[in-house]
Design a protein around this motif. Structure first.
Motif, PDB file in Angstrom:
ATOM      1  N   TYR A   1       0.863  -1.177   0.000  1.00 19.60           N
ATOM      2  CA  TYR A   1       0.000   0.000   0.000  1.00 19.60           C
ATOM      3  C   TYR A   1       0.894   1.219   0.000  1.00 19.60           C
ATOM      4  O   TYR A   1       1.494   1.577   1.012  1.00 19.60           O
ATOM      5  CB  TYR A   1      -0.918  -0.014   1.224  1.00 19.60           C
ATOM      6  N   LYS A   2       0.974   1.781  -1.189  1.00 22.06           N
ATOM      7  CA  LYS A   2       1.957   2.813  -1.420  1.00 22.06           C
ATOM      8  C   LYS A   2       1.718   4.062  -0.580  1.00 22.06           C
ATOM      9  O   LYS A   2       2.633   4.609   0.019  1.00 22.06           O
ATOM     10  CB  LYS A   2       1.866   3.188  -2.899  1.00 22.06           C
ATOM     11  N   GLU A   3       0.464   4.461  -0.524  1.00 22.45           N
ATOM     12  CA  GLU A   3       0.155   5.718   0.157  1.00 22.45           C
ATOM     13  C   GLU A   3       0.611   5.648   1.602  1.00 22.45           C
ATOM     14  O   GLU A   3       1.206   6.578   2.133  1.00 22.45           O
ATOM     15  CB  GLU A   3      -1.348   6.009   0.113  1.00 22.45           C
ATOM     16  N   ALA A   4       0.323   4.506   2.221  1.00 19.89           N
ATOM     17  CA  ALA A   4       0.661   4.383   3.626  1.00 19.89           C
ATOM     18  C   ALA A   4       2.084   3.877   3.821  1.00 19.89           C
ATOM     19  O   ALA A   4       2.542   3.780   4.951  1.00 19.89           O
ATOM     20  CB  ALA A   4      -0.319   3.444   4.302  1.00 19.89           C
ATOM     21  N   ALA A   5       2.749   3.562   2.710  1.00 17.89           N
ATOM     22  CA  ALA A   5       4.096   2.983   2.780  1.00 17.89           C
ATOM     23  C   ALA A   5       4.114   1.762   3.694  1.00 17.89           C
ATOM     24  O   ALA A   5       4.981   1.622   4.549  1.00 17.89           O
ATOM     25  CB  ALA A   5       5.124   4.014   3.233  1.00 17.89           C
ATOM     26  N   VAL A   6       3.117   0.931   3.537  1.00 17.74           N
ATOM     27  CA  VAL A   6       3.126  -0.297   4.326  1.00 17.74           C
ATOM     28  C   VAL A   6       3.019  -1.497   3.389  1.00 17.74           C
ATOM     29  O   VAL A   6       2.466  -1.420   2.301  1.00 17.74           O
ATOM     30  CB  VAL A   6       1.973  -0.369   5.360  1.00 17.74           C
ATOM     31  N   LEU A   7       3.551  -2.554   3.882  1.00 16.72           N
ATOM     32  CA  LEU A   7       3.518  -3.807   3.162  1.00 16.72           C
ATOM     33  C   LEU A   7       2.674  -4.758   3.986  1.00 16.72           C
ATOM     34  O   LEU A   7       2.824  -4.826   5.202  1.00 16.72           O
ATOM     35  CB  LEU A   7       4.938  -4.341   3.040  1.00 16.72           C
ATOM     36  N   GLU A   8       1.798  -5.466   3.320  1.00 17.32           N
ATOM     37  CA  GLU A   8       0.950  -6.387   4.054  1.00 17.32           C
ATOM     38  C   GLU A   8       1.297  -7.810   3.646  1.00 17.32           C
ATOM     39  O   GLU A   8       1.318  -8.138   2.463  1.00 17.32           O
ATOM     40  CB  GLU A   8      -0.511  -6.099   3.735  1.00 17.32           C
ATOM     41  N   TYR A   9       1.591  -8.626   4.661  1.00 21.34           N
ATOM     42  CA  TYR A   9       1.761 -10.050   4.428  1.00 21.34           C
ATOM     43  C   TYR A   9       0.423 -10.694   4.751  1.00 21.34           C
ATOM     44  O   TYR A   9      -0.095 -10.500   5.846  1.00 21.34           O
ATOM     45  CB  TYR A   9       2.796 -10.646   5.372  1.00 21.34           C
ATOM     46  N   GLY A  10      -0.123 -11.423   3.837  1.00 23.64           N
ATOM     47  CA  GLY A  10      -1.424 -12.031   4.079  1.00 23.64           C
ATOM     48  C   GLY A  10      -1.319 -13.540   3.978  1.00 23.64           C
ATOM     49  O   GLY A  10      -0.655 -14.081   3.097  1.00 23.64           O
ATOM     50  N   LEU A  11      -1.975 -14.203   4.922  1.00 28.01           N
ATOM     51  CA  LEU A  11      -2.001 -15.664   4.873  1.00 28.01           C
ATOM     52  C   LEU A  11      -3.436 -16.084   5.104  1.00 28.01           C
ATOM     53  O   LEU A  11      -4.060 -15.695   6.084  1.00 28.01           O
ATOM     54  CB  LEU A  11      -1.088 -16.245   5.953  1.00 28.01           C
ATOM     55  N   TYR A  12      -3.942 -16.859   4.160  1.00 28.15           N
ATOM     56  CA  TYR A  12      -5.312 -17.306   4.250  1.00 28.15           C
ATOM     57  C   TYR A  12      -5.260 -18.806   4.486  1.00 28.15           C
ATOM     58  O   TYR A  12      -4.791 -19.556   3.645  1.00 28.15           O
ATOM     59  CB  TYR A  12      -6.017 -16.964   2.948  1.00 28.15           C
ATOM     60  N   ILE A  13      -5.696 -19.208   5.675  1.00 28.71           N
ATOM     61  CA  ILE A  13      -5.534 -20.616   6.059  1.00 28.71           C
ATOM     62  C   ILE A  13      -6.895 -21.291   6.148  1.00 28.71           C
ATOM     63  O   ILE A  13      -7.827 -20.741   6.725  1.00 28.71           O
ATOM     64  CB  ILE A  13      -4.839 -20.753   7.428  1.00 28.71           C
ATOM     65  N   ASN A  14      -6.974 -22.451   5.562  1.00 27.10           N
ATOM     66  CA  ASN A  14      -8.167 -23.281   5.649  1.00 27.10           C
ATOM     67  C   ASN A  14      -7.712 -24.566   6.344  1.00 27.10           C
ATOM     68  O   ASN A  14      -7.075 -25.419   5.740  1.00 27.10           O
ATOM     69  CB  ASN A  14      -8.661 -23.524   4.208  1.00 27.10           C
ATOM     70  N   PHE A  15      -7.978 -24.654   7.647  1.00 27.59           N
ATOM     71  CA  PHE A  15      -7.616 -25.857   8.389  1.00 27.59           C
ATOM     72  C   PHE A  15      -8.671 -26.920   8.123  1.00 27.59           C
ATOM     73  O   PHE A  15      -9.853 -26.686   8.343  1.00 27.59           O
ATOM     74  CB  PHE A  15      -7.594 -25.593   9.894  1.00 27.59           C
ATOM     75  N   SER A  16      -8.257 -28.052   7.678  1.00 31.10           N
ATOM     76  CA  SER A  16      -9.194 -29.141   7.428  1.00 31.10           C
ATOM     77  C   SER A  16      -9.101 -30.103   8.602  1.00 31.10           C
ATOM     78  O   SER A  16      -8.094 -30.775   8.794  1.00 31.10           O
ATOM     79  CB  SER A  16      -8.825 -29.807   6.114  1.00 31.10           C
TER      80      SER A  16
END
Ligand SMILES: *[C@@H]1O[C@H](CO)[C@@H](O)[C@H](O)[C@H]1NC(C)=O
Ligand SMILES: *[C@@H]1O[C@H](CO)[C@@H](O)[C@H](O)[C@H]1NC(C)=O
Ligand SMILES: *[C@@H]1O[C@H](CO)[C@@H](O)[C@H](O)[C@H]1NC(C)=O
Ligand SMILES: *[C@@H]1O[C@H](CO)[C@@H](O)[C@H](O)[C@H]1NC(C)=O
Ligand SMILES: *[C@@H]1O[C@H](CO)[C@@H](O)[C@H](O)[C@H]1NC(C)=O
Ligand SMILES: *[C@@H]1O[C@H](CO)[C@@H](O)[C@H](O)[C@H]1NC(C)=O
Ligand SMILES: *[C@@H]1O[C@H](CO)[C@@H](O)[C@H](O)[C@H]1NC(C)=O
Ligand SMILES: *[C@@H]1O[C@H](CO)[C@@H](O)[C@H](O)[C@H]1NC(C)=O
Ligand SMILES: *[C@@H]1O[C@H](CO)[C@@H](O)[C@H](O)[C@H]1NC(C)=O
Ligand SMILES: *[C@@H]1O[C@H](CO)[C@@H](O)[C@H](O)[C@H]1NC(C)=O
Ligand SMILES: *[C@@H]1O[C@H](CO)[C@@H](O)[C@H](O)[C@H]1NC(C)=O
Ligand SMILES: *[C@@H]1O[C@H](CO)[C@@H](O)[C@H](O)[C@H]1NC(C)=O
Length: 785
Positions: free
Chosen positions: A449-464
């Protein structure tokens, strides 16, 4: 409640294995004499899911069907969560051999089916209950009510019965025993024993007791509510008229039919009205799970709660009580339910201290309770790893697979190279899993996110998760995002003798910037063109910038040393705006160097072919004799002067303008001129015309770029002074240096040349003195204009 239970039944039924031998395996069968019933418990793994029982007596064999069980004092239940089938038989059950109400012998056949064939196991057991029989005993079994009374009673102190109600007994004309039921206030007509038996009632007389048993829900019993608690009551009066004596036996069983309720506080509550038997006082309560009765105080120590509300006794069983059974179920979501096999006993006494012992066997089940598993985020930023804790997983649920952003990792996870899953077991019968995923895992999504100068690490987990043993799947979703503010890359820089080395460790998001030298994007082509040594792998970028290559700035030049500065810029690729820079300044030494600054100044360190005469630098000058060196040592001199002075000449070409000067020895000892050749040291700065401003409109030099400098050492014969041709022997040149970035001071943007080896020849400088005419001369090459 019932739903949960039957569902559990259906699910588990499908998974039991059937045994294949006709010998009862060790531990597969338990027979036990309880105080008031005999019990057989057989493992379902041995019996299969549909075992049958037969009651055996001397005369015959009687299959225990559902109806027959209720009538004859048997109760059979398949306890799936416990993995057993249980038969409870009343001591007064139909086919039990009863000696003096003291020794009871049970004979049963257990019939299991193996590979389509019935296998029968004959079981027998003799019990002598140690607990003496109370004058009245009432049993509220799962499927029947039973009451037995002592048949010999010492005459009580008086009778309060309404004799009117007993008129039929008085008026009876037969000595045969008859029975008369009462429902609430209603008196039903009497019936003889054979009619009563046909209706499913059992009356029996043992050595010392009269026994009456009926299943629930008979037309002659009635349901009511006492203090809001449902109760079923059967009230039978047996009578027989023997001449002038009327014998009457009152047989009452009242059972709480309360099915139990589950409180959010985590207790299963069962209720029984205090006034089930009016006129009697309760003296003692005991209860427990799975047939184990303990006194109230002991139970309370174990976390049970006994309370009286509104003339009702409430027993609260903690949901995690020992002896309870729990099961997970998936119906869209993950649920659980608990089952309790409650045994309850109450001793009541009348005013003559005659005891009534009331016993209950009740199975209570909670409704389906949501069972939330939860995830906790335990990111340790320094480890650059997502650490996700999946907790609250019940014992009968296992992790089968994990989907990370849709990408599957299946169990077992022991050697998953990048993702690490470890199981954590808690003493409270839950467990959890710790999943570790490094930030640089391909499954981790990066978003900038350039405006905020932040980087987001995203992890989407589906525990079975899977509920065992039925293999019902449940998916628990978790999405985790971590944002960090990001800074443009910064190089490490170190000085070396020959240049500056830059190093950049790659970060996954470094693609968000571009790296440039001046205005040029750093590429391997650019590096090759300028002589930088670049290596770039997945780990890091190394850039070695040799001294005197394009892009250096030099400062504080002295004969001993000077400072070279190299700058790497980090730009926003879209706007080309400089976001950060790495600037490194290192001290260097060099024999010779020349710089042509953007403000029209030439700075030269030159190594002269002859020692400086008498060590007096004043004797060395530029074309204008008043321009002496700033510094001098054995053979080296440092000059720094503006182009428009010191006798410099200007040569204007089509594209370039060059400024030239020359270093001379003056007042030379003629002896030194004996040599037949001399060396000339010419110094030259060339600028592209396009980059010059105001050269002609104002008497001021200003260039976009530093100039291209040269130190030209030439040797020529003395006689050759007249010759128009000059043979260059060694020309020390600079390259075009970086454009001056807007806003930086124009002064002092040097260019330089690599140190060079050259032929040193003795020379006679003063032969050029004819040229020393002071002010700059402009030679315009007309042909080129
Ligand atoms: C009772 O069972 C035992 C084996 O458990 C057997 O030895 C005995 O003969 C049986 N008795 C009767 C009367 O069936
Ligand atoms: C019982 O009563 C029914 C009808 O009331 C009668 O038919 C039957 O014979 C009686 N049985 C005996 C054993 O008295
Ligand atoms: C308490 O008992 C009375 C009758 O005895 C009944 O009306 C009332 O509803 C009961 N209260 C509760 C909370 O059960
Ligand atoms: C897991 O790793 C261990 C040691 O790192 C190795 O000995 C073992 O064979 C591996 N197991 C599998 C299933 O790859
Ligand atoms: C997984 O984590 C445990 C505990 O942190 C560690 O001992 C183990 O070596 C790790 N396994 C792998 C494959 O990274
Ligand atoms: C079980 O124990 C763990 C660890 O002490 C705790 O986090 C969890 O909440 C407990 N679960 C239940 C259902 O009590
Ligand atoms: C979780 O994974 C299972 C198995 O691939 C899939 O059926 C289910 O739709 C997934 N759930 C979500 C919300 O993506
Ligand atoms: C260096 O290599 C990385 C990939 O390993 C690439 O993204 C980057 O653009 C390269 N940098 C240069 C200056 O070539
Ligand atoms: C250059 O000289 C100036 C003035 O003497 C001094 O302030 C500056 O620190 C020097 N620069 C370097 C890089 O040594
Ligand atoms: C101008 O100078 C550059 C750099 O030395 C050179 O390449 C170019 O040939 C020169 N042009 C002319 C017309 O002298
Ligand atoms: C010149 O050199 C010669 C020999 O090298 C020497 O004899 C003579 O004295 C020198 N002359 C001067 C003026 O130094
Ligand atoms: C110049 O002097 C050298 C010795 O210094 C000599 O070898 C050479 O022949 C001379 N050349 C001329 C043209 O005088």
């Amino acid at each position: 409640m019932a739903f949960g239970f039957s569902l559990g039944v259906a699910l588990i039924l499908s998974v039991w294995l059937t045994a294949n031998c006709t010998v009862i395996p060790d531990g597969a069968l338990h027979m036990r004499c309880h105080d008031r019933y005999f019990m057989i418990a057989a493992e379902l793994s041995f019996t299969g899911v549909k075992p049958r029982f037969e009651a055996v007596d001397k005369a015959d064999v009687f299959p225990i069907t559902e109806q027959y069980a209720a009538k004859c004092g048997y109760s059979v239940s398949v306890l799936l969560l416990r993995g057993q089938v249980e038969l409870r038989a009343s001591y007064f059950s139909c086919h039990t051999d009863n000696k003096d109400d003291e020794v009871f012998t049970f004979n049963f056949n257990l019939i299991t089916t193996h590979e389509g064939k019935d296998v029968t196991y004959a079981l027998n057991k003799t019990c002598s209950p140690s607990l003496p029989w109370s004058p009245r005993e009432v049993t509220c079994e799962a499927n029947y009510m039973e009451v037995s009374v002592r048949s010999e009673v010492t005459c009580p102190s008086g009778t309060k019965d309404d004799w009117n109600a007993l008129k039929p007994a008085h008026s009876s004309i037969t000595s045969d025993w008859q029975v008369m039921f009462q429902r609430a206030e209603e008196q039903l007509p009497p019936m003889n024993m054979s009619i009563a038996r046909k209706q499913g009632y059992v009356f029996d007389v043992t050595d010392g007791r009269v026994v009456f048993r009926t299943r629930y829900g008979q037309p002659d019993s009635f349901n009511t509510k006492m203090n809001g608690v449902p109760v079923e009551v059967v009230h039978a009066t047996l009578f027989s008229r023997q001449s002038w004596i009327v014998l009457m036996i009152d047989l009452v069983a009242a059972c709480s039919m309360y099915e139990g309720s589950y409180e959010d506080s985590g207790y299963m509550v069962w209720e029984i009205p205090e006034v089930l038997y009016p006129g009697l006082d309760s003296t003692q309560l005991s209860f427990g799970l799975n047939g184990e009765l303990v006194e109230q105080a002991v139970a309370e120590d174990k976390g049970y709660i006994v309370e009286k509300h509104n003339a009702t006794v409430e027993i609260s069983i903690p949901h995690d009580a020992d002896g309870g059974y729990r099961k997970s179920v998936v119906i869209d979501k993950l649920y659980e339910f608990y089952i309790f096999h409650l045994s309850f006993e109450q001793i009541l006494v009348d005013e003559d201290r005659l005891e009534t012992r009331v016993r209950f066997q009740r199975t209570l089940a909670t409704p389906l309770l949501p069972r939330p598993v939860f995830t906790e985020n335990q990111i340790v930023l320094e480890e650059r790893t997502f650490t996700v804790y999946l907790g609250g997983v019940p014992a009968d649920v296992e992790l089968a697979a994990i989907y990370l952003n849709g990408q599957e990792c299946t169990a077992p996870f022991t050697n998953a190279s990048r993702h690490n899953v470890t199981q954590v077991v808690h003493p409270n019968n839950t467990h959890g899993y710790i999943l570790k995923v490094p930030f640089d895992d391909p499954a981790v999504q990066l978003q900038f996110y350039k405006e905020a100068a932040v980087l987001e690490y995203g992890l989407y987990i589906n525990f079975s998760l899977t509920v065992v043993p039925e293999n019902m799947f449940y998916y628990h979703l978790a999405s985790i995002a971590l944002t960090t503010s990001v800074s443009p890359p910064a190089f490490d820089a170190v000085c070396s003798e020959s240049g500056i080395s830059f190093k950049l460790d790659h970060r996954p998001y470094d693609y968000l910037w571009e790296i440039s030298i001046g205005s040029d994007l750093l590429t391997s082509e650019l590096a090759a063109q300028h002589g930088y040594i670049m290596s770039n792998d997945s780990q890091s970028l190394l850039l070695d910038v040799p001294l005197f290559t394009h892009g250096y700035e030099y400062k504080n030049i002295t004969l001993e040393e000077f400072f070279g500065t190299f700058e790497i810029l980090v730009r926003d690729p879209e706007t080309s705006e400089v976001q950060s820079s790495t600037v490194k300044t290192c001290p260097f030494t060099a024999t010779e160097l020349i710089m042509c600054s953007t403000d029209g100044r030439m700075t030269v360190v030159a190594d002269l072919p002859l020692a400086i005469p008498d060590g007096d630098p004043a004797r060395i000058t530029l074309i204008a004799p008043y321009c002496g060196p700033k510094e001098a040592d054995g053979t080296r001199v440092l000059f720094s002067f503006p182009f428009n002075s010191c006798g410099s000449t200007v040569k204007l070409g089509r594209e370039n303008v060059s400024y030239e000067n020359e270093i001379f020895y003056s007042h030379l000892n003629m002896n030194e001129t004996l040599s037949n050749t001399t060396e000339r040291v010419k110094i030259q700065c060339t600028y592209p015309l396009a980059g010059l401003h105001r050269l002609f409109s104002a008497y001021k030099f200003e260039s976009d770029t530093v100039g291209f400098g040269k130190i030209i050492h030439t040797t020529e014969p003395l006689s050759g002074l007249q010759s128009p041709t000059i043979r260059p022997t060694v020309a020390l040149t600079t390259t075009w240096a970086a454009k001056r970035p807007a806003g930086t001071p124009a002064a002092f943007q040097p260019a330089a040349h690599p140190p060079a080896r050259y032929v040193r020849v003795s020379s006679i400088r003063n032969l050029f003195s004819g040229l020393r005419k002071g002010a700059s001369q402009v030679k315009v090459d007309a042909a080129q204009l």
